[in-house]
Write a protein that holds these residues in place. Structure first.
Motif, PDB file in Angstrom:
ATOM      1  N   VAL A 212       0.833  -1.200   0.000  1.00  0.00           N
ATOM      2  CA  VAL A 212       0.000   0.000   0.000  1.00  0.00           C
ATOM      3  C   VAL A 212       0.870   1.252   0.000  1.00  0.00           C
ATOM      4  O   VAL A 212       1.884   1.333   0.700  1.00  0.00           O
ATOM      5  CB  VAL A 212      -0.952  -0.017   1.209  1.00  0.00           C
ATOM      6  N   THR A 213       0.464   2.229  -0.816  1.00  0.00           N
ATOM      7  CA  THR A 213       1.122   3.527  -0.861  1.00  0.00           C
ATOM      8  C   THR A 213       0.106   4.602  -0.519  1.00  0.00           C
ATOM      9  O   THR A 213      -1.090   4.333  -0.376  1.00  0.00           O
ATOM     10  CB  THR A 213       1.714   3.792  -2.251  1.00  0.00           C
ATOM     11  N   ALA A 214       0.603   5.836  -0.436  1.00  0.00           N
ATOM     12  CA  ALA A 214      -0.288   6.949  -0.131  1.00  0.00           C
ATOM     13  C   ALA A 214      -1.344   7.122  -1.209  1.00  0.00           C
ATOM     14  O   ALA A 214      -2.452   7.623  -0.947  1.00  0.00           O
ATOM     15  CB  ALA A 214       0.515   8.232   0.039  1.00  0.00           C
ATOM     16  N   ALA A 215      -1.048   6.700  -2.473  1.00  0.00           N
ATOM     17  CA  ALA A 215      -2.019   6.839  -3.550  1.00  0.00           C
ATOM     18  C   ALA A 215      -3.212   5.924  -3.372  1.00  0.00           C
ATOM     19  O   ALA A 215      -4.263   6.134  -3.989  1.00  0.00           O
ATOM     20  CB  ALA A 215      -1.333   6.561  -4.885  1.00  0.00           C
ATOM     21  N   ASP A 216      -3.062   4.899  -2.558  1.00  0.00           N
ATOM     22  CA  ASP A 216      -4.175   3.966  -2.367  1.00  0.00           C
ATOM     23  C   ASP A 216      -5.199   4.499  -1.381  1.00  0.00           C
ATOM     24  O   ASP A 216      -6.256   3.874  -1.167  1.00  0.00           O
ATOM     25  CB  ASP A 216      -3.642   2.615  -1.870  1.00  0.00           C
ATOM     26  N   GLU A 217      -4.919   5.616  -0.732  1.00  0.00           N
ATOM     27  CA  GLU A 217      -5.872   6.191   0.214  1.00  0.00           C
ATOM     28  C   GLU A 217      -7.076   6.732  -0.536  1.00  0.00           C
ATOM     29  O   GLU A 217      -6.958   7.246  -1.638  1.00  0.00           O
ATOM     30  CB  GLU A 217      -5.191   7.297   1.008  1.00  0.00           C
ATOM     31  N   GLY A 218      -8.310   6.554   0.029  1.00  0.00           N
ATOM     32  CA  GLY A 218      -9.513   7.018  -0.611  1.00  0.00           C
ATOM     33  C   GLY A 218     -10.716   6.191  -0.183  1.00  0.00           C
ATOM     34  O   GLY A 218     -10.667   5.404   0.774  1.00  0.00           O
ATOM     35  N   THR A 219     -11.844   6.357  -0.894  1.00  0.00           N
ATOM     36  CA  THR A 219     -13.092   5.662  -0.568  1.00  0.00           C
ATOM     37  C   THR A 219     -13.365   4.607  -1.615  1.00  0.00           C
ATOM     38  O   THR A 219     -13.386   4.915  -2.822  1.00  0.00           O
ATOM     39  CB  THR A 219     -14.252   6.661  -0.504  1.00  0.00           C
ATOM     40  N   TYR A 220     -13.561   3.389  -1.173  1.00  0.00           N
ATOM     41  CA  TYR A 220     -13.858   2.254  -2.039  1.00  0.00           C
ATOM     42  C   TYR A 220     -15.305   1.844  -1.800  1.00  0.00           C
ATOM     43  O   TYR A 220     -15.781   1.786  -0.654  1.00  0.00           O
ATOM     44  CB  TYR A 220     -12.926   1.081  -1.749  1.00  0.00           C
ATOM     45  N   GLN A 221     -16.025   1.535  -2.863  1.00  0.00           N
ATOM     46  CA  GLN A 221     -17.449   1.172  -2.746  1.00  0.00           C
ATOM     47  C   GLN A 221     -17.659  -0.255  -3.230  1.00  0.00           C
ATOM     48  O   GLN A 221     -17.201  -0.630  -4.317  1.00  0.00           O
ATOM     49  CB  GLN A 221     -18.296   2.142  -3.583  1.00  0.00           C
ATOM     50  N   CYS A 222     -18.385  -1.062  -2.382  1.00  0.00           N
ATOM     51  CA  CYS A 222     -18.764  -2.419  -2.732  1.00  0.00           C
ATOM     52  C   CYS A 222     -20.256  -2.386  -3.076  1.00  0.00           C
ATOM     53  O   CYS A 222     -21.073  -1.857  -2.306  1.00  0.00           O
ATOM     54  CB  CYS A 222     -18.499  -3.374  -1.557  1.00  0.00           C
ATOM     55  N   THR A 223     -20.636  -2.976  -4.241  1.00  0.00           N
ATOM     56  CA  THR A 223     -22.032  -2.988  -4.687  1.00  0.00           C
ATOM     57  C   THR A 223     -22.450  -4.429  -4.944  1.00  0.00           C
ATOM     58  O   THR A 223     -21.775  -5.155  -5.707  1.00  0.00           O
ATOM     59  CB  THR A 223     -22.198  -2.169  -5.958  1.00  0.00           C
ATOM     60  N   ALA A 224     -23.593  -4.841  -4.297  1.00  0.00           N
ATOM     61  CA  ALA A 224     -24.200  -6.163  -4.541  1.00  0.00           C
ATOM     62  C   ALA A 224     -25.496  -5.918  -5.278  1.00  0.00           C
ATOM     63  O   ALA A 224     -26.358  -5.145  -4.823  1.00  0.00           O
ATOM     64  CB  ALA A 224     -24.441  -6.897  -3.246  1.00  0.00           C
ATOM     65  N   SER A 225     -25.693  -6.606  -6.410  1.00  0.00           N
ATOM     66  CA  SER A 225     -26.868  -6.322  -7.228  1.00  0.00           C
ATOM     67  C   SER A 225     -27.400  -7.602  -7.843  1.00  0.00           C
ATOM     68  O   SER A 225     -26.647  -8.538  -8.137  1.00  0.00           O
ATOM     69  CB  SER A 225     -26.516  -5.316  -8.317  1.00  0.00           C
ATOM     70  N   ASN A 226     -28.773  -7.649  -7.937  1.00  0.00           N
ATOM     71  CA  ASN A 226     -29.474  -8.666  -8.726  1.00  0.00           C
ATOM     72  C   ASN A 226     -30.702  -7.987  -9.304  1.00  0.00           C
ATOM     73  O   ASN A 226     -30.947  -6.791  -9.053  1.00  0.00           O
ATOM     74  CB  ASN A 226     -29.784  -9.894  -7.888  1.00  0.00           C
ATOM     75  N   PRO A 227     -31.575  -8.716 -10.034  1.00  0.00           N
ATOM     76  CA  PRO A 227     -32.721  -8.051 -10.652  1.00  0.00           C
ATOM     77  C   PRO A 227     -33.670  -7.424  -9.645  1.00  0.00           C
ATOM     78  O   PRO A 227     -34.444  -6.522 -10.020  1.00  0.00           O
ATOM     79  CB  PRO A 227     -33.393  -9.172 -11.434  1.00  0.00           C
ATOM     80  N   MET A 228     -33.601  -7.841  -8.423  1.00  0.00           N
ATOM     81  CA  MET A 228     -34.535  -7.321  -7.447  1.00  0.00           C
ATOM     82  C   MET A 228     -34.064  -6.009  -6.848  1.00  0.00           C
ATOM     83  O   MET A 228     -34.815  -5.296  -6.208  1.00  0.00           O
ATOM     84  CB  MET A 228     -34.773  -8.359  -6.343  1.00  0.00           C
TER      85      MET A 228
END
Length: 982
Positions: A74-90
């Motif tokens: 990990v470097t300083a460039a890896d700092e930030g906000t990461y988003q996880c999305t779970a999706s299906n047709p519903m």
């Protein structure tokens, strides 16, 4: 059937109870693991995305079917906000991970110790980074420093002490700490008392060039710090001018060095403990200088250019001197390039067959061990412009079109004009003709066009170098037909027969036809007669009309006609039908005698209707009938002069004096000569005689001379006698007075002049005279014998040409004589001398008569005589080359005293109180008559056509003074007429 209900995604990890976001901290250089587990039906699809911060260069790595996001190192460039999305047709479910990257302390700047002199200052720096930001603490010998008791100044990143003392020696430490760790750096500070120590070697040699800076080093260690000063050439005074600067480290800098800066320098260092000194030697060399010629050459493409680099450098640096060339910053190879087209030879750069890409900045670079120099030349290559491009036609009209184009590269020479050419494919296909020129660098032109032409255009650009290649042709542009714009020109009438009239004109050029079916409408009618026009259509450019009256004026018109109509109303031209020769002769012919060689003829011109053509002029013919001197009749030899134009008089020059002539006058036109008038008889009066054929000296003495002369070739009247003149001359411009002797007996052809001075050079003149006056003089020069000379000259009888020796009698024994052998020709019982040979000899007594008859003696004498004659011939030739002066020089030096009066008399005969003086030129005399100061015109004399003066040449003689054939040059060498003194 069992029914399975679909469900939207639900996050299990992190649980929904944790909210929609969470924070994650990771150490720089470690591994980041983010986990996202969801449930739902159908099974949700998991995806990751970074929504803030720097986007990763590569797609993040995922594991366990996308449930885990993994980032290693990990470097300083890896700092930030990461988003996880779970999706299906519903539906879909999201969670954000706010990742923070932290790191333990790291050094940016460590404190550095060393050995210090007493009294100097100390500054220690300490800088560290980390996340969170580390705290800094200073320690002294392992113990935290109490800022209230420390005599120096302390801050977060710096600690300082002034005026160091021995007790300030210690170990200074800097400690940086955050929640991830602690780092420590130490600096040993030693304060000592040391005498100056000079680290630079003694006797160091330095060198630089004029204008550069010189640096003399003197590295010193001392405690306490030493005072430093420099001296030059054993001087005790320190250097103090503005060009000398002493740096903090003891180095002496000499700026803008000069030759006088050379010498020996001393560096002195002293403190309370002691002092030291070293010497340094400085040499100042001449700076290297370069000049490249020519500086800014401009050369035509395909020509050659020679660049020369002139260098000046110090002779001490010759072993390190190097020279090289660069083009636009890139070094050129030393060897020849491009097959020998570019040749480098140390200080010269030669480029043959220059190309456009050879243009650029050429730099000559010189370097030595001490300096370097550069000089540039900007090479500009000139060439004709590139052809214009992209020809476009616009503004199309029946008789005009606009042509536009793009100019090609001008290759460093501005375009000063563009030439527009056209080609048409009907009359002269393939032939390009100039149509227009556009000044400057304009790239458009409105072209005026002719009807009924299928054009295509091209453009040629012109600059100071020359013309470009033509552009590619434009598209074709055809103009519609039209009626003619103009009519034929140069309408004229030509006829070879009296009752014929041939009308001719210049046909229209192909580009002037304007349409198909070109013809010419010819109209004519007799001028001054009220009648209708005669008309005829023809396709050629001439029309012949027969059975017309002789030389009658006609009005003529020629009009151009084609299938689309007629040209403009034509102008009327007046021409005449065919000519015939005049049918009448001039009347009232009379002759007025001006002088013995010149008469004026008058006549009345013929009436205009008798000319039967255009009057060209009049011809006057004359011929000699007999001489008034002897009454002898002559075979008629006709001469004539032409007088151009409508006139009624003319001057007839060059007549033979004292003769009877017949004369006629006729008129002529372009067709030929008309009839002659009735002959008129006239007589010329007596004139002055021509020059006597010769003047020769028959005998000579110390005080007298006997002269003989010939008759004049033409007496031009009754001879009344002769005038004999003589005067003393010498080799300078001084001459004596002229003495005259009148010989009244015209039959006398010799004369003895007495009373002359001994050993004196004379010039003699003889003129023949009539009642009219005396003619031009024949001349001769001679030298009388010296005082005391024996005997006088005489002429013996003629000798036949066959014998090769001739005895001389009645000679006085023992006396030296000069013998002259003269060869002669005889013409009309008068002798003309051809050549003279002289020798000298002595007369002997009769006792030798017996010997003279012996064969050996005769042979010996003949050999001696032959050798003597050969030597005398050589001397004679050399004397003729170098001893004589030309006739012109003799006449200028010793002028004929009456020559001018004779000239005045001759030319005076051509003027008369009733007539204007003559001027101009006479063509019939081949230009021999030059303009005089008189006011009338030699046009009065007309133009001769048959060698009119070949019979006697009197007129030529009067005007130009030329000699007659067969006459004798009267100014021969005195060597040929007088012997040298014995």
């Amino acid at each position: 059937a069992n029914f399975i209900k679909e469900r939207k995604p639900k996050l299990l990890i992190p649980p929904e109870s944790a909210g929609s976001s969470s924070s994650v901290t990771v150490i720089k250089g470690g591994v980041l693991l983010l986990e996202c587990i969801a449930e739902g039906l159908p099974t949700p699809h998991l995806s990751w995305v970074k929504v803030t911060g720097n986007m990763p260069k590569d797609e993040p790595e995922t594991e366990n079917f996308g449930k885990t996001l993994k980032i290693e190192q990990v470097t300083a460039a890896d700092e930030g906000t990461y988003q996880c999305t779970a999706s299906n047709p519903m539906g879909r479910a999201r969670h954000e991970f706010h990742v923070h990257v932290e790191e333990p302390p790291q050094w940016l700047k460590k404190p550095e110790g060393g050995v210090y002199s007493v009294g100097t200052n100390l500054v220690l720096l300490c800088e560290a980074i980390g996340n969170p930001e580390p705290s800094i603490q200073w320690k002294l010998n392992g113990m935290p420093i109490d800022g209230t008791t420390f005599r120096g100044r302390i801050s977060t990143r710096e600690i300082s002490l002034t005026n160091l003392q021995l007790q300030d020696s210690a170990v200074f430490q800097c400690e940086a700490t955050n929640k991830h760790g602690t780092i420590l750096a130490s600096a040993n500070v030693n304060v000592l008392n040391i005498a100056p120590l000079i680290l630079t070697p003694d006797g160091e040699n330095y060198a630089t060039v004029v204008g550069y800076s010189a640096f003399l080093h003197c590295d010193i260690f001392a405690s306490p710090a030493a005072d430093v000063r420099w001296t030059k050439d054993d001087s005790i005074e320190p250097l103090s001018t503005f060009r000398y600067e002493l740096n903090k480290n003891g180095t002496l800098e000499i700026r803008d060095t000069r030759k006088e800066d050379s010498g020996s320098y001393a560096c002195w260092a002293a403190n309370s403990v002691g002092k030291r000194a070293i010497t340094a030697n400085l040499d100042i060399r001449d700076a290297t200088k370069l000049v490249v010629t020519p500086k800014s050459p401009r050369v035509l493409k395909s020509h050659s250019i020679l660049l020369r680099c002139q260098a000046e450098y110090d002779s001490h640096l010759k072993h390190s001197f190097q020279l090289s060339w660069r083009k636009d910053g890139d070094e050129l190879p030393v060897n020849s390039t491009e097959g020998g087209r570019i040749i480098l030879d140390r200080d010269t750069l030669f480029i043959s067959s220059v190309l456009l890409e050879d243009q650029g900045v050429y730099t000559c670079v010189a370097s030595t061990a001490l300096d370097a120099a550069e000089a540039e030349a900007q090479l500009i290559v000139l060439d004709v412009p590139d052809p214009p491009e992209d020809l476009q036609l616009s503004e199309n009209q029946n008789r005009s079109v606009r042509l536009s184009w793009k100019a090609g590269a001008n290759h460093n020479s501005p375009v000063n004009e563009s030439i527009i050419e056209f080609e048409e494919n009907h009359w002269e296909p393939g032939r390009w003709q100039e149509l227009s020129r556009v000044p400057g660098n304009d790239t458009t032109a409105l072209l005026s066009l002719a009807p009924y032409v299928n054009y295509q255009f091209r453009v040629v650009s012109v600059n100071a170098v020359g013309r470009s290649q033509p552009s590619k042709p434009s598209l074709r542009y055809a103009t519609p037909p039209a009626a003619p714009d103009k009519n034929p020109e140069n309408i004229r009438v030509e006829a070879s027969e009296p009752n014929e009239m041939v009308m001719k004109w210049e046909p229209l050029k192909p580009m002037e036809r304007n349409g198909p079916g070109l013809e010419y409408k010819v109209s004519w009618r007799q001028q001054g007669v009220e009648t209708d026009w005669n008309e005829e259509l023809v396709k050629k450019h001439s029309l012949s009309v027969r059975n017309v009256p002789t030389f009658v004026p006609y009005e003529i018109k020629v009009q151009a006609v084609n299938n689309l109509g007629s040209g403009p109303e034509p102008n009327v031209t007046v021409g005449y039908s065919g000519e015939d020769v005049p049918d009448a002769a001039p009347s009232g012919v009379s002759v007025e005698v001006v002088n013995s060689t010149l008469v004026k003829v008058f006549w009345f011109g013929i009436q205009r209707d008798r000319v039967r053509g255009h009057l060209r002029g009049y011809k006057v013919s004359w011929w000699k009938i007999k001489s008034m001197l002897d009454g002898k009749r002559h075979h008629p030899e006709k001469h004539f002069l032409t007088f151009v134009g409508d006139r009624n008089y003319g001057m007839i020059p060059g007549l033979e004096p004292f003769s009877e002539f017949h004369l006629t006058v006729l008129a002529f036109n372009s067709r030929g000569d008309g009839p002659e008038s009735s002959p008129v008889v006239f007589e010329t009066p007596e004139g002055v005689p021509e020059q006597p054929r010769f003047l020769r000296i028959l005998s000579f003495d110390k005080d007298s001379v006997t002269l003989s002369w010939g008759l004049p070739k033409k007496a031009n009247g009754h001879l009344t006698g002769y005038i004999l003149q003589y005067q003393i001359i010498n080799d300078t411009h001084e001459v004596g007075a002229v003495s005259d002797v009148s010989v009244t007996n015209r039959s006398v052809l010799s004369w003895r002049l007495a009373g002359l001075s001994p050993s004196t050079k004379y010039k003699f003149y003889i003129k023949a005279c009539t009642a009219k006056g005396c003619g031009k003089a024949a001349t001769e020069e001679g030298l009388t014998l010296a005082q005391g000379s024996k005997g006088s000259g005489r002429i013996s009888d003629a000798v036949k040409p066959t014998p090769k020796f001739q005895p001389s009698e009645a000679l006085e024994p023992g006396t030296e004589y000069t013998i002259r052998l003269v060869t002669k020709n005889w013409v009309d019982n008068n002798s003309i001398f051809e050549d003279v040979i002289e020798t000298r000899g002595r007369a002997y007594a009769g006792i030798y008569e017996g010997i003279s008859t012996q064969g050996w003696f005769i042979g010996l004498m003949c050999a001696i005589a032959l050798l003597t004659l050969l030597l005398l011939t050589i001397c004679f030739v050399r004397r003729n080359k170098g001893g004589k002066y030309s006739v012109k020089e003799k006449e200028d030096l010793h002028p004929d005293p009456e020559a001018q009066s004779i000239k005045d008399e001759i030319f005076g005969e051509y003027s008369d109180s009733d007539e204007k003086p003559l001027k101009g030129s006479l063509q019939s005399l081949n230009g021999d008559i030059k303009a005089t100061g008189s006011a009338d015109s030699l046009v009065d004399y007309g133009e001769g056509e048959h060698g009119m003066f070949n019979e006697d040449g009197s007129f030529i003689g009067a005007y130009s003074g030329s000699k007659e054939k067969g006459s004798v040059e009267s100014t021969g060498s005195s060597t040929a007429t007088f012997p040298l003194h014995a």
